[in-house]
Motif scaffolding. Structure first.
Motif, PDB file in Angstrom:
ATOM      1  N   VAL A  98       0.875  -1.170   0.000  1.00  0.00           N
ATOM      2  CA  VAL A  98       0.000   0.000   0.000  1.00  0.00           C
ATOM      3  C   VAL A  98       0.911   1.219   0.000  1.00  0.00           C
ATOM      4  CG1 VAL A  98      -1.789   1.279   1.234  1.00  0.00           C
ATOM      5  CG2 VAL A  98      -1.825  -1.233   1.237  1.00  0.00           C
ATOM      6  N   LYS A  99       0.942   1.913  -1.122  1.00  0.00           N
ATOM      7  CA  LYS A  99       1.855   3.042  -1.279  1.00  0.00           C
ATOM      8  C   LYS A  99       1.132   4.373  -1.137  1.00  0.00           C
ATOM      9  CE  LYS A  99       4.432   5.787  -4.485  1.00  0.00           C
ATOM     10  NZ  LYS A  99       4.909   6.570  -3.335  1.00  0.00           N
ATOM     11  N   LEU A 100       1.698   5.260  -0.340  1.00  0.00           N
ATOM     12  CA  LEU A 100       1.179   6.617  -0.243  1.00  0.00           C
ATOM     13  C   LEU A 100       1.673   7.418  -1.432  1.00  0.00           C
ATOM     14  CD1 LEU A 100      -0.313   8.851   1.294  1.00  0.00           C
ATOM     15  CD2 LEU A 100       1.826   9.309   2.516  1.00  0.00           C
ATOM     16  N   GLY A 101       0.747   7.889  -2.254  1.00  0.00           N
ATOM     17  CA  GLY A 101       1.087   8.714  -3.401  1.00  0.00           C
ATOM     18  C   GLY A 101       0.457  10.087  -3.278  1.00  0.00           C
ATOM     19  N   ALA A 102       0.043  10.637  -4.392  1.00  0.00           N
ATOM     20  CA  ALA A 102      -0.576  11.963  -4.414  1.00  0.00           C
ATOM     21  C   ALA A 102      -1.551  12.030  -5.575  1.00  0.00           C
ATOM     22  CB  ALA A 102       0.480  13.052  -4.559  1.00  0.00           C
ATOM     23  N   ARG A 103      -2.565  12.886  -5.423  1.00  0.00           N
ATOM     24  CA  ARG A 103      -3.563  13.042  -6.470  1.00  0.00           C
ATOM     25  C   ARG A 103      -2.927  13.658  -7.710  1.00  0.00           C
ATOM     26  NH1 ARG A 103      -6.283  16.950  -8.659  1.00  0.00           N
ATOM     27  NH2 ARG A 103      -8.315  16.544  -9.591  1.00  0.00           N
ATOM     28  N   ARG A 104      -3.238  13.091  -8.868  1.00  0.00           N
ATOM     29  CA  ARG A 104      -2.752  13.663 -10.129  1.00  0.00           C
ATOM     30  C   ARG A 104      -3.561  14.905 -10.485  1.00  0.00           C
ATOM     31  NH1 ARG A 104      -3.058   8.139 -12.105  1.00  0.00           N
ATOM     32  NH2 ARG A 104      -0.987   7.195 -12.150  1.00  0.00           N
ATOM     33  N   PHE A 105      -2.933  15.800 -11.230  1.00  0.00           N
ATOM     34  CA  PHE A 105      -3.624  16.987 -11.707  1.00  0.00           C
ATOM     35  C   PHE A 105      -4.401  16.656 -12.978  1.00  0.00           C
ATOM     36  CE2 PHE A 105      -0.224  18.849  -9.168  1.00  0.00           C
ATOM     37  CZ  PHE A 105      -0.963  19.721  -8.391  1.00  0.00           C
ATOM     38  N   GLY A 106      -5.528  17.321 -13.138  1.00  0.00           N
ATOM     39  CA  GLY A 106      -6.332  17.122 -14.330  1.00  0.00           C
ATOM     40  C   GLY A 106      -5.793  17.921 -15.506  1.00  0.00           C
ATOM     41  N   GLY A 107      -6.366  17.684 -16.668  1.00  0.00           N
ATOM     42  CA  GLY A 107      -5.974  18.423 -17.869  1.00  0.00           C
ATOM     43  C   GLY A 107      -4.607  18.016 -18.363  1.00  0.00           C
ATOM     44  N   ASP A 108      -3.917  18.968 -18.982  1.00  0.00           N
ATOM     45  CA  ASP A 108      -2.631  18.676 -19.608  1.00  0.00           C
ATOM     46  C   ASP A 108      -1.469  19.284 -18.821  1.00  0.00           C
ATOM     47  OD1 ASP A 108      -3.180  21.307 -20.087  1.00  0.00           O
ATOM     48  OD2 ASP A 108      -2.840  21.232 -22.262  1.00  0.00           O
ATOM     49  N   LEU A 109      -1.632  19.435 -17.515  1.00  0.00           N
ATOM     50  CA  LEU A 109      -0.575  20.015 -16.696  1.00  0.00           C
ATOM     51  C   LEU A 109       0.612  19.057 -16.613  1.00  0.00           C
ATOM     52  CD1 LEU A 109      -2.620  21.533 -13.729  1.00  0.00           C
ATOM     53  CD2 LEU A 109      -1.686  22.713 -15.714  1.00  0.00           C
ATOM     54  N   VAL A 110       1.804  19.608 -16.714  1.00  0.00           N
ATOM     55  CA  VAL A 110       3.021  18.808 -16.593  1.00  0.00           C
ATOM     56  C   VAL A 110       3.212  18.445 -15.120  1.00  0.00           C
ATOM     57  CG1 VAL A 110       5.521  18.780 -16.899  1.00  0.00           C
ATOM     58  CG2 VAL A 110       4.053  19.941 -18.576  1.00  0.00           C
ATOM     59  N   PRO A 111       3.385  17.164 -14.794  1.00  0.00           N
ATOM     60  CA  PRO A 111       3.537  16.789 -13.389  1.00  0.00           C
ATOM     61  C   PRO A 111       4.744  17.466 -12.752  1.00  0.00           C
ATOM     62  CG  PRO A 111       3.142  14.849 -14.747  1.00  0.00           C
ATOM     63  CD  PRO A 111       3.395  15.997 -15.690  1.00  0.00           C
ATOM     64  N   ASP A 112       4.592  17.926 -11.541  1.00  0.00           N
ATOM     65  CA  ASP A 112       5.709  18.444 -10.763  1.00  0.00           C
ATOM     66  C   ASP A 112       6.412  17.273 -10.095  1.00  0.00           C
ATOM     67  OD1 ASP A 112       4.479  18.192  -7.803  1.00  0.00           O
ATOM     68  OD2 ASP A 112       2.939  18.798  -9.240  1.00  0.00           O
ATOM     69  N   ALA A 113       7.589  17.533  -9.526  1.00  0.00           N
ATOM     70  CA  ALA A 113       8.351  16.441  -8.912  1.00  0.00           C
ATOM     71  C   ALA A 113       7.638  15.861  -7.693  1.00  0.00           C
ATOM     72  CB  ALA A 113       9.745  16.945  -8.521  1.00  0.00           C
ATOM     73  N   VAL A 114       6.936  16.686  -6.929  1.00  0.00           N
ATOM     74  CA  VAL A 114       6.289  16.198  -5.706  1.00  0.00           C
ATOM     75  C   VAL A 114       5.277  15.108  -6.043  1.00  0.00           C
ATOM     76  CG1 VAL A 114       4.934  16.829  -3.682  1.00  0.00           C
ATOM     77  CG2 VAL A 114       6.612  18.438  -4.597  1.00  0.00           C
ATOM     78  N   THR A 115       4.451  15.345  -7.057  1.00  0.00           N
ATOM     79  CA  THR A 115       3.456  14.343  -7.428  1.00  0.00           C
ATOM     80  C   THR A 115       4.016  13.340  -8.426  1.00  0.00           C
ATOM     81  OG1 THR A 115       2.594  15.811  -9.163  1.00  0.00           O
ATOM     82  CG2 THR A 115       1.541  15.927  -7.015  1.00  0.00           C
ATOM     83  N   GLY A 116       4.901  13.792  -9.328  1.00  0.00           N
ATOM     84  CA  GLY A 116       5.424  12.913 -10.363  1.00  0.00           C
ATOM     85  C   GLY A 116       6.304  11.801  -9.836  1.00  0.00           C
ATOM     86  N   ASN A 117       7.020  12.043  -8.734  1.00  0.00           N
ATOM     87  CA  ASN A 117       7.852  10.991  -8.149  1.00  0.00           C
ATOM     88  C   ASN A 117       7.044   9.735  -7.859  1.00  0.00           C
ATOM     89  OD1 ASN A 117      10.055  12.653  -8.224  1.00  0.00           O
ATOM     90  ND2 ASN A 117      10.300  12.838  -6.010  1.00  0.00           N
ATOM     91  N   HIS A 118       5.803   9.931  -7.427  1.00  0.00           N
ATOM     92  CA  HIS A 118       4.977   8.784  -7.040  1.00  0.00           C
ATOM     93  C   HIS A 118       4.668   7.885  -8.234  1.00  0.00           C
ATOM     94  CE1 HIS A 118       4.533  10.258  -2.993  1.00  0.00           C
ATOM     95  NE2 HIS A 118       4.031  11.410  -3.423  1.00  0.00           N
ATOM     96  N   ASP A 119       4.442   8.490  -9.388  1.00  0.00           N
ATOM     97  CA  ASP A 119       4.170   7.684 -10.575  1.00  0.00           C
ATOM     98  C   ASP A 119       5.383   6.846 -10.965  1.00  0.00           C
ATOM     99  OD1 ASP A 119       1.551   8.538 -10.857  1.00  0.00           O
ATOM    100  OD2 ASP A 119       2.083  10.202 -12.184  1.00  0.00           O
ATOM    101  N   VAL A 120       6.573   7.431 -10.845  1.00  0.00           N
ATOM    102  CA  VAL A 120       7.800   6.696 -11.155  1.00  0.00           C
ATOM    103  C   VAL A 120       7.947   5.493 -10.233  1.00  0.00           C
ATOM    104  CG1 VAL A 120      10.324   6.828 -11.218  1.00  0.00           C
ATOM    105  CG2 VAL A 120       8.950   8.749 -12.048  1.00  0.00           C
ATOM    106  N   ILE A 121       7.729   5.719  -8.952  1.00  0.00           N
ATOM    107  CA  ILE A 121       7.875   4.638  -7.969  1.00  0.00           C
ATOM    108  C   ILE A 121       6.835   3.548  -8.211  1.00  0.00           C
ATOM    109  CG2 ILE A 121       7.756   4.069  -5.508  1.00  0.00           C
ATOM    110  CD1 ILE A 121       8.666   7.087  -5.083  1.00  0.00           C
ATOM    111  N   ALA A 122       5.588   3.939  -8.426  1.00  0.00           N
ATOM    112  CA  ALA A 122       4.530   2.947  -8.649  1.00  0.00           C
ATOM    113  C   ALA A 122       4.825   2.107  -9.885  1.00  0.00           C
ATOM    114  CB  ALA A 122       3.180   3.644  -8.778  1.00  0.00           C
ATOM    115  N   ASP A 123       5.311   2.744 -10.947  1.00  0.00           N
ATOM    116  CA  ASP A 123       5.666   1.993 -12.159  1.00  0.00           C
ATOM    117  C   ASP A 123       6.765   0.978 -11.879  1.00  0.00           C
ATOM    118  OD1 ASP A 123       3.787   3.297 -13.683  1.00  0.00           O
ATOM    119  OD2 ASP A 123       5.204   4.719 -14.580  1.00  0.00           O
ATOM    120  N   ARG A 124       7.726   1.349 -11.073  1.00  0.00           N
ATOM    121  CA  ARG A 124       8.816   0.430 -10.753  1.00  0.00           C
ATOM    122  C   ARG A 124       8.335  -0.729  -9.885  1.00  0.00           C
ATOM    123  NH1 ARG A 124      14.068   4.480  -9.833  1.00  0.00           N
ATOM    124  NH2 ARG A 124      13.989   5.394 -11.927  1.00  0.00           N
TER     125      ARG A 124
END
Length: 291
Positions: A98-124
């Motif tokens: 069970v991983k603590l991540g962060a809510r993604r932003f809607g639309g076409d916003l470029v992910p920031d490092a605070v939220t984007g790090n979680h996607d990298v970790i989850a993919d791994r």
């Protein structure tokens, strides 16, 4: 079954720890002697001292672990530390994370490092073959306003997130969802968006705090300018972390009104706590203690 709780004294981890404190089948991973001392005698399970950045410590921490609560503060080594711990747990036989991540932003916003790090970790973690992965995706934590209790009691809510509206979430709800996912026979799994019951502007949030505190609270917008950066630097925040926070708040400002998550209702079968609940139960006692 053995559950490993990473960052058991973190923003969410402390509430996870509180919920699991009477269980003997839980191991709490802490890095410092001070953190170990804070937990010794207050939890029934094992307090394991080790560094998530140290491969030998990680291998010892995950021995016999079946389920892992994975969390780490936003920091330069976050991706490496979370990935190493999660992958080591999978290789040691853990089947649920069970991983603590962060809510993604809607639309076409470029992910920031605070939220984007979680996607990298989850993919791994997915690539490592974890059988059951739950990624919690909460919106902004209401508990992040507790350090501002003295200023709130004096009538000011200063914040750089701008005029949009968000589903500010009580961290206790995040922790309860995490614990439910850790202990369930059949977890909900997947990505679980978690928010409060309504999207609030900061002015509306200030009004909710004012009701609980019994004093007017005025929202003041904080520009994301050099003065804001200098203030963080004076508090010892590293430049790369300042950059990440700047991009996070800039995305808050660009997104405007955020969507709401149904994770609390879906997993716990109840409505999420309101900002008013948080203010009355946690913020008011904190503000009273600082008066």
């Amino acid at each position: 079954m053995t559950v490993l709780v990473a960052t058991p004294l973190g923003a969410v981890g402390r509430y996870v720890t509180e919920a699991l404190r009477d269980r003997s089948d839980v191991r709490f991973l802490v890095r410092s002697a001070a953190s170990a001392g804070a937990l010794d005698g207050s939890v029934r399970g094992e307090v394991f001292r080790g560094d998530a950045a140290n491969a030998a410590d990680v291998r010892r921490a995950v021995v016999g672990v079946d389920r892992l609560f994975l969390a780490h503060p936003f920091a330069e080594g976050q991706i490496a530390a979370e990935t190493a711990l999660g992958v080591a747990a999978v290789e040691a036989g853990a089947r649920r994370i069970v991983k603590l991540g962060a809510r993604r932003f809607g639309g076409d916003l470029v992910p920031d490092a605070v939220t984007g790090n979680h996607d990298v970790i989850a993919d791994r973690l997915r690539a490592a073959g974890v059988e059951e992965l739950t990624v919690l995706q909460p919106d902004r934590f209401l508990q992040n306003f507790l350090p501002s209790a003295p200023a709130l009691a004096r009538g000011t809510l200063a914040d750089p997130a701008g005029p949009g509206a968000r589903g500010y979430v009580d961290v206790r709800d995040i922790a309860e969802v995490a614990v439910a996912e850790l202990l369930a026979d059949r977890p909900t799994g997947g990505e679980i968006e978690i928010s409060g019951p309504a999207a609030l502007t900061l002015a509306e949030l200030a009004a909710s705090f004012a009701t609980a505190l019994g004093t007017p609270v005025r929202y003041v917008d904080v520009p994301l300018d050099d003065a804001w950066r200098a203030g963080l630097a004076e508090r010892g925040v590293a430049p790369r972390i300042v950059d990440g926070l700047h991009d996070l708040y800039a995305n808050y400002r660009r997104e405007g009104v955020a969507g709401l998550g149904d994770g609390v209702q879906r997993v716990l079968g109840r409505a999420p706590r309101t900002a008013g609940d948080f203010a009355a139960e946690l913020l008011r006692p904190t503000a009273s203690g600082t008066a």
